[in-house]
Design an enzyme around this catalytic site. Sequence first.
Site, PDB file in Angstrom:
ATOM      1  N   HIS A  55      -6.642  -8.159   0.332  1.00 28.85           N
ATOM      2  CA  HIS A  55      -6.851  -6.963  -1.060  1.00 28.85           C
ATOM      3  C   HIS A  55      -6.008  -5.922  -1.231  1.00 28.85           C
ATOM      4  CE1 HIS A  55      -9.491  -3.894  -2.790  1.00 28.85           C
ATOM      5  NE2 HIS A  55      -8.686  -2.988  -2.269  1.00 28.85           N
ATOM      6  N   GLU A  56      -4.825  -5.578  -0.067  1.00 29.68           N
ATOM      7  CA  GLU A  56      -3.700  -4.645  -0.571  1.00 29.68           C
ATOM      8  C   GLU A  56      -3.148  -5.762  -1.077  1.00 29.68           C
ATOM      9  OE1 GLU A  56      -4.413  -1.554   0.355  1.00 29.68           O
ATOM     10  OE2 GLU A  56      -6.496  -2.454   0.978  1.00 29.68           O
ATOM     11  N   HIS A 102      -2.935  -6.205  -4.495  1.00 25.31           N
ATOM     12  CA  HIS A 102      -3.178  -4.936  -5.480  1.00 25.31           C
ATOM     13  C   HIS A 102      -0.950  -4.885  -5.582  1.00 25.31           C
ATOM     14  CE1 HIS A 102      -6.066  -2.372  -5.443  1.00 25.31           C
ATOM     15  NE2 HIS A 102      -6.010  -2.016  -3.778  1.00 25.31           N
ATOM     16  N   ASN A 155       0.852   0.160  -0.126  1.00 25.11           N
ATOM     17  CA  ASN A 155       1.885   1.323  -0.728  1.00 25.11           C
ATOM     18  C   ASN A 155       2.867  -0.126  -0.909  1.00 25.11           C
ATOM     19  OD1 ASN A 155       1.017   3.734   0.527  1.00 25.11           O
ATOM     20  ND2 ASN A 155       0.959   2.620   2.316  1.00 25.11           N
ATOM     21  N   GLU A 207      -1.661   8.162  -2.135  1.00 25.99           N
ATOM     22  CA  GLU A 207      -3.227   7.485  -2.091  1.00 25.99           C
ATOM     23  C   GLU A 207      -4.770   8.871  -2.583  1.00 25.99           C
ATOM     24  OE1 GLU A 207      -5.258   3.872  -3.408  1.00 25.99           O
ATOM     25  OE2 GLU A 207      -6.014   4.562  -5.190  1.00 25.99           O
ATOM     26  N   ALA A 241      -7.312   0.790   4.077  1.00 24.07           N
ATOM     27  CA  ALA A 241      -5.808   0.460   4.472  1.00 24.07           C
ATOM     28  C   ALA A 241      -5.087   0.504   2.843  1.00 24.07           C
ATOM     29  CB  ALA A 241      -5.412  -0.451   4.687  1.00 24.07           C
ATOM     30  N   MET A 242      -3.186   0.314   2.445  1.00 19.89           N
ATOM     31  CA  MET A 242      -3.635   1.072   1.602  1.00 19.89           C
ATOM     32  C   MET A 242      -1.691   0.198   1.344  1.00 19.89           C
ATOM     33  SD  MET A 242      -3.322   3.533  -0.441  1.00 19.89           S
ATOM     34  CE  MET A 242      -1.635   3.072  -1.947  1.00 19.89           C
TER      35      MET A 242
HETATM   36  N1  TRP Z   1      -6.197   1.644  -2.821  1.00 25.30           N
HETATM   37  C1  TRP Z   1      -6.772   1.969  -0.933  1.00 25.30           C
HETATM   38  C2  TRP Z   1      -7.396   0.894  -0.921  1.00 25.30           C
HETATM   39  O1  TRP Z   1      -8.325   0.227  -2.112  1.00 25.30           O
HETATM   40  C3  TRP Z   1      -7.894   3.087  -0.993  1.00 25.30           C
HETATM   41  C4  TRP Z   1      -7.107   4.036  -0.034  1.00 25.30           C
HETATM   42  C5  TRP Z   1      -6.278   4.221   1.178  1.00 25.30           C
HETATM   43  C6  TRP Z   1      -7.830   5.582  -0.362  1.00 25.30           C
HETATM   44  N2  TRP Z   1      -6.635   4.676   1.661  1.00 25.30           N
HETATM   45  C7  TRP Z   1      -7.291   5.891   1.265  1.00 25.30           C
HETATM   46  C8  TRP Z   1      -8.224   5.506  -1.317  1.00 25.30           C
HETATM   47  C9  TRP Z   1      -7.286   7.413   0.848  1.00 25.30           C
HETATM   48  C10 TRP Z   1      -8.789   8.162  -1.189  1.00 25.30           C
HETATM   49  C11 TRP Z   1      -8.152   8.090  -0.161  1.00 25.30           C
HETATM   50  O2  TRP Z   1      -7.400  -0.410   0.373  1.00 25.30           O
HETATM   51 ZN    ZN Z   2      -7.811  -1.423  -3.876  1.00 20.92          ZN
END
Ligand code: TRP
Ligand code: ZN
Length: 866
Positions: free
Chosen positions: A303-304, A307, A271, A127, A268-269
């Site tokens: 949060h993650e 999602h 995925n 992302e 964090a992300m």
């Molecule tokens: N979607 C992630 C969150 O809400 C945000 C995020 C993680 C992100 N890594 C990133 C946004 C890198 C921009 C670039 O927690």
């Molecule tokens: Zn988020």
Amino acid sequence: MLDVNAALAQPHVTRRDAYRAPDWLVPQIDLDFDLDPAATRVRARLQVVRNEADASAIRLDGGGQSPVSVTVDGVARSDWSIDDGALIIPLAGDAHLIETDVTIAPERNTQLMGLYASGGLLCTQCEAEGFRRITFFPDRPDVLSRYFVRMTADKERYPVLLANGDPIDSGDLPDGRHWAEWRDPFPKPSYLFAMVAGDLVANRASFTTRSGRQVALGIWVRASDLAKTGHALAALQTAMKWDEDVYGREYDLDVFNIVAVDDFNFGAMENKGLNIFNSRYILADPDTATDYDFDGVSAVVAHEYFHNWSGNRVTCRDWFQLSLKEGFTVFRDQSFSADQGSAAVKRIEDVRALRAAQFPEDAGPLAHPVRPESYIEISNFYTATIYNKGAEVIRMMATMLGAERFRAGTDLYFDRFDGTAATCEDFVACMEEGGAVDFAQFRHWYSQAGTPRVTATLRHDAAAGTALLKLSQMVPPTPDQSSKPAMVLPLRLKLFGSDTGRPMGDEQLVLLDSPSADIMFDKVTEPPLLSINRQFSAPVIVETNRSPADLARLSACDDDPFARYEAMQQLMLDTIVASVTHGRGDHAAVIAAIAETLDDPALDPAFVAEAVLLPADSFIGDQLAVVDPEAIFRARDALRREIGRTLETKWRAAYAQAAALGPFEYSPVAKGHRRLKSVSLGYIAASGAGDADSIAFAQFEAADNMTDRQGALTTLVNGQSNTRVAALDIFYNRYSDNPLVLDKWFSTQALASREDTPTIVFDLAHHRDFTLANPNRARALVGAFSVNQRAFHAADGRGYRFVADQLIALDKLNPQTAAKLVPPLGRWKRFNPERAALMRAELERILAVPGVSRDMFEQASRSLTG
Ligand code: TRP
Ligand code: ZN
């Protein structure tokens, strides 16, 4: 003469109204990775299906890689071209199989987008537009594909191979390498792709969903960090249950993995099935993490996880809809955290964060609506407005609908848009339909930037026994938006009697949806006090005609803890602003109100700690026409010292009581005591008491947890004695092998309110442990320094020069992280002409660097013109 701006290739602007459905869809993609840090081979097979009759070619986004080979339906092609990194292949039919073969170098990826190396691991961040740096693909969130992933890697270096979805098969190869295959049954956009290879161990547990699915949970870290994963794992289980109970959302795969990495651009992300985290939001134990860190871990894990529904099952049609998933998910994680402890304290923290980050953004050159109209670089739009104001917008809808109808709206939304890429408009339409209301005017919250201002004037007619409340609203102009229609502002309000302190009538929810409105109250039998925007029901600035005495009274008698806090904050703010502007603020009223709060046995210590804290320098600055950082510091410091001196006995009593608690325990009650202990210690030091330093040093040495240790360190670092140096050395030596704690060592010094902070920080930039290559470290020093109002705004501009130097260097490594640190320099309009000129000069210097990134170009140029 060379015109710098003309010399720059004008970057491409993406516009919301230019959205078009994709020309081609990709229902299936097979990826084959031959992993190696220096040269990773990526072979991709894309099944593409025509979606637009007129398309004569397919455009696959890329990120600088060049294809070794391109085949279509098994036939090698040479008629492709590269345009702005994208691979263009002419295609005539309705369905084709495209195969590409590229080589990328994860160890040279300093941007941390795409596939990169971090502390011996290989991991991904896709992302928003990182997937294109791995392979050629239509890298946009409305192209949803089923992913099949095969990974091959050296078994000794990378014994663990993880990807999205479920593990299918794995095996060994003769040359010391091994392989694994993963399949994700849920179609997803490319930004949710993830893969990790490394020497990791897992803290495992299982979760049984309410319909009986057994989910294998794993939190993957280096073996030496395994003992610090318990809190994150417990938070994950609690969050999974909470989403079932509160939103009826169940997890949908057999595995859920989280990996912690040290180098990460964000928190964090999410995925699918494989969250990747900045290690600061996973690793926590009492010795190394503060209570604040523990809370951050639960909030981000939740949060993650949330999602998975708000973001993954229902994703975004385009990046202008980012708040669809982020605003909603922040609202969900805030509600979750509120349910785990004190909801009032959580609300206070969230509002404080909104005011510290989002209000200034909304009042400055980078202001943008919750649903922006255009961008150059989407990474620049992961902002407090999208996240935190976006969450407030969802919260207002929840407030207006009530729990039951809000839930009907979210059920409808998840049901209707499951498996699709949706828009903010889709969400609002579901709220309207599920909640049976009309949100036509409410939609302005998505399109209008700027923090609305509400003026509330209450007049009492003693003879008639009535009170008249006059309300009016104004939405200030922002870049690209001059005059704006009235918005819908849900204001919770209530009156209290100033003599008895008793409520007069019930709380009302007033929807202020016109420029002004009058509200009449009857049976007003004593002079009334206005409690307004209770629980911070609307993200607005409220101006009232309440006197210091009214505010002090409300801070003691209001029955909404948030409103009590607000009354106290307003009183403090008014007092300090009066000191700054005409040299005299009513210290006595503030001190009396604090004394009353400290003496109220019914109050939760966590609440007391928040209520007695003075507003931050920067928030005080936001109230003034021209920010004078030194004058603000002096006024706030003078009040702080007087509060310390006058109430010294109470601070010592509060400190002693909190300190009498037993050994460390992570519970809301124990957390509250530790918080009050730190705050009291700060005031004891502010009193100038001779033994303050030794109390702080004793706490520093005896602490059995990081909250107490860092609290004491902060007090010592702000003080004048040489125990400061001793404590910093002890702290450094004790934690020199722990990067997350070293970040605290850097940031505590960068945030210190000391005369010599700039000099100390400039030296720290040459410390052997300082590096811009690690985003956490860069933020700990440069980011922290730039929000230290007094230090950053040193009148001679050396703070600005330092930050600009660092950002120019960081931009060459990691433009995304560099660009996020530009906003403090963009606040030049708020300062005197001398400072403004110095700040602008640094922004211009950043823009003039040859090869400045798109990210920095957009932030710095908007900051100059906005
Ligand atoms: N979607 C992630 C969150 O809400 C945000 C995020 C993680 C992100 N890594 C990133 C946004 C890198 C921009 C670039 O927690
Ligand atoms: Zn988020």
